[in-house]
Design a protein around this motif. Structure first.
Motif, mmCIF file in Angstrom:
data_model
loop_
_atom_site.group_PDB
_atom_site.id
_atom_site.type_symbol
_atom_site.label_atom_id
_atom_site.label_comp_id
_atom_site.label_asym_id
_atom_site.label_seq_id
_atom_site.Cartn_x
_atom_site.Cartn_y
_atom_site.Cartn_z
ATOM 1 N N UNK A 148 9.370 0.391 58.534
ATOM 2 C CA UNK A 148 9.233 0.066 57.110
ATOM 3 C C UNK A 148 9.023 1.336 56.292
ATOM 4 N N UNK A 149 8.158 2.223 56.775
ATOM 5 C CA UNK A 149 7.911 3.488 56.075
ATOM 6 C C UNK A 149 9.179 4.328 56.000
ATOM 7 N N UNK A 150 9.942 4.338 57.079
ATOM 8 C CA UNK A 150 11.192 5.087 57.106
ATOM 9 C C UNK A 150 12.197 4.523 56.098
ATOM 10 N N UNK A 151 12.282 3.201 56.011
ATOM 11 C CA UNK A 151 13.198 2.567 55.050
ATOM 12 C C UNK A 151 12.769 2.867 53.619
ATOM 13 N N UNK A 152 11.471 2.855 53.368
ATOM 14 C CA UNK A 152 10.957 3.152 52.029
ATOM 15 C C UNK A 152 11.250 4.606 51.657
ATOM 16 N N UNK A 153 11.059 5.513 52.581
ATOM 17 C CA UNK A 153 11.356 6.934 52.322
ATOM 18 C C UNK A 153 12.842 7.119 52.014
ATOM 19 N N UNK A 154 13.693 6.453 52.794
ATOM 20 C CA UNK A 154 15.136 6.562 52.549
ATOM 21 C C UNK A 154 15.499 5.935 51.203
ATOM 22 N N UNK A 155 14.889 4.796 50.882
ATOM 23 C CA UNK A 155 15.154 4.150 49.598
ATOM 24 C C UNK A 155 14.785 5.068 48.439
ATOM 25 N N UNK A 156 13.730 5.838 48.616
ATOM 26 C CA UNK A 156 13.295 6.767 47.570
ATOM 27 C C UNK A 156 14.346 7.858 47.339
ATOM 28 N N UNK A 157 15.130 8.150 48.363
ATOM 29 C CA UNK A 157 16.226 9.114 48.212
ATOM 30 C C UNK A 157 17.449 8.482 47.562
ATOM 31 N N UNK A 158 17.620 7.176 47.718
ATOM 32 C CA UNK A 158 18.800 6.470 47.221
ATOM 33 C C UNK A 158 18.644 5.896 45.814
ATOM 34 N N UNK A 159 17.471 5.437 45.470
ATOM 35 C CA UNK A 159 17.234 4.710 44.217
ATOM 36 C C UNK A 159 17.437 5.620 42.994
ATOM 37 N N UNK A 160 18.269 5.214 42.038
ATOM 38 C CA UNK A 160 18.482 6.026 40.831
ATOM 39 C C UNK A 160 17.203 6.265 40.019
ATOM 40 N N UNK A 161 16.291 5.308 39.987
ATOM 41 C CA UNK A 161 15.033 5.512 39.263
ATOM 42 C C UNK A 161 14.181 6.560 39.966
ATOM 43 N N UNK A 162 14.158 6.539 41.290
ATOM 44 C CA UNK A 162 13.429 7.557 42.038
ATOM 45 C C UNK A 162 14.042 8.932 41.803
ATOM 46 N N UNK A 163 15.368 8.985 41.774
ATOM 47 C CA UNK A 163 16.039 10.262 41.515
ATOM 48 C C UNK A 163 15.707 10.776 40.119
ATOM 49 N N UNK A 164 15.673 9.870 39.142
ATOM 50 C CA UNK A 164 15.416 10.268 37.754
ATOM 51 C C UNK A 164 13.996 10.789 37.555
ATOM 52 N N UNK A 165 13.063 10.283 38.338
ATOM 53 C CA UNK A 165 11.665 10.679 38.172
ATOM 54 C C UNK A 165 11.238 11.790 39.122
ATOM 55 N N UNK A 166 12.055 12.088 40.120
ATOM 56 C CA UNK A 166 11.674 13.067 41.145
ATOM 57 C C UNK A 166 11.333 14.408 40.516
ATOM 58 N N UNK A 167 10.146 14.899 40.843
ATOM 59 C CA UNK A 167 9.703 16.186 40.327
ATOM 60 C C UNK A 167 9.121 16.099 38.921
ATOM 61 N N UNK A 168 9.187 14.926 38.306
ATOM 62 C CA UNK A 168 8.690 14.758 36.941
ATOM 63 C C UNK A 168 7.362 14.008 36.879
ATOM 64 N N UNK A 169 7.136 13.104 37.828
ATOM 65 C CA UNK A 169 5.884 12.358 37.862
ATOM 66 C C UNK A 169 5.421 12.231 39.307
ATOM 67 N N UNK A 170 4.130 12.041 39.479
ATOM 68 C CA UNK A 170 3.584 11.803 40.817
ATOM 69 C C UNK A 170 3.964 10.394 41.255
ATOM 70 N N UNK A 171 4.491 10.273 42.469
ATOM 71 C CA UNK A 171 4.886 8.975 43.019
ATOM 72 C C UNK A 171 4.292 8.829 44.407
ATOM 73 N N UNK A 172 3.596 7.725 44.623
ATOM 74 C CA UNK A 172 3.041 7.386 45.939
ATOM 75 C C UNK A 172 3.849 6.230 46.498
#
Length: 136
Positions: A108-132
Motif C-alpha cells: 500500500x505504501x509503495x502504491x501511494x508513493x508511486x501515485x504521488x509521482x503520477x498524480x497531476x496535483x502532486x506534481x503541481x505541488x511538489x516542492x511548493x508545499x509540505x506533503x505527508x
C-alpha cells in the motif's frame, strides 16, 4: 507540453466570501472563509476534494502497472491546512491518507508513493508545499 485533454473553467466572484461557478454550470458553490459558520465551502475543502479524487485514480494507475486492482472500498482523505507563516502571509500543507483494505501495508505504501509521482496535483505541488503521505 503535450496535447490538452481537458480544461476546467470556473468564474469566482467575491473571493472567500463569494461564489464560484463552472462554465458548464455543473458546479455552483457559495464560498465562505475557513472556520466560518457562513453557508458555503472554502477553497481548501475544494482543493482537498479535487486532489483526493485525482490521487485515488493515480493509486489505481499505480496498481494497474503491477497488474493489481484497487479494492472497491479504497478511499483517500486529503487534509489541507492553511498556515500563517512568519512573514504575515499564508502557505498550505497537506496530508494524503490512503485506505487500501486488503492490501498489505508495504505494498500500500509503495502504491501511494508511486501515485504521488503520477498524480497531476502532486506534481503541481511538489516542492511548493509540505506533503505527508499515509497508507493503511
Amino acid at each position: 507540453m503535450s496535447k490538452v485533454i481537458y480544461t476546467g473553467t470556473t468564474n469566482t466572484t467575491g473571493g472567500r466570501d463569494g461564489a464560484s461557478r463552472t462554465s458548464d454550470g455543473r458546479l455552483d458553490v457559495k464560498l465562505s472563509p475557513p472556520g466560518s459558520s457562513a453557508p458555503g465551502t472554502n477553497p481548501e475543502q475544494l482543493f482537498a476534494a479535487a486532489w483526493s479524487a485525482c490521487f485515488l485514480s493515480a493509486i489505481g494507475r499505480a496498481a494497474a502497472e503491477r497488474q493489481l486492482r484497487v479494492p472497491a472500498d479504497a478511499a483517500v482523505s486529503a487534509e489541507i491546512d492553511l498556515v500563517s507563516n512568519d512573514d504575515g502571509g499564508y502557505v498550505l500543507q497537506a496530508r494524503l491518507n490512503a485506505k487500501l483494505p486488503g492490501i498489505e501495508t508495504d505494498l500500500a505504501k509503495s502504491l501511494v508513493e508511486r501515485a504521488h509521482q503520477l498524480c497531476p496535483y502532486s506534481k503541481a505541488t511538489r516542492g511548493n508545499i509540505a506533503v505527508e503521505l499515509n497508507a493503511a
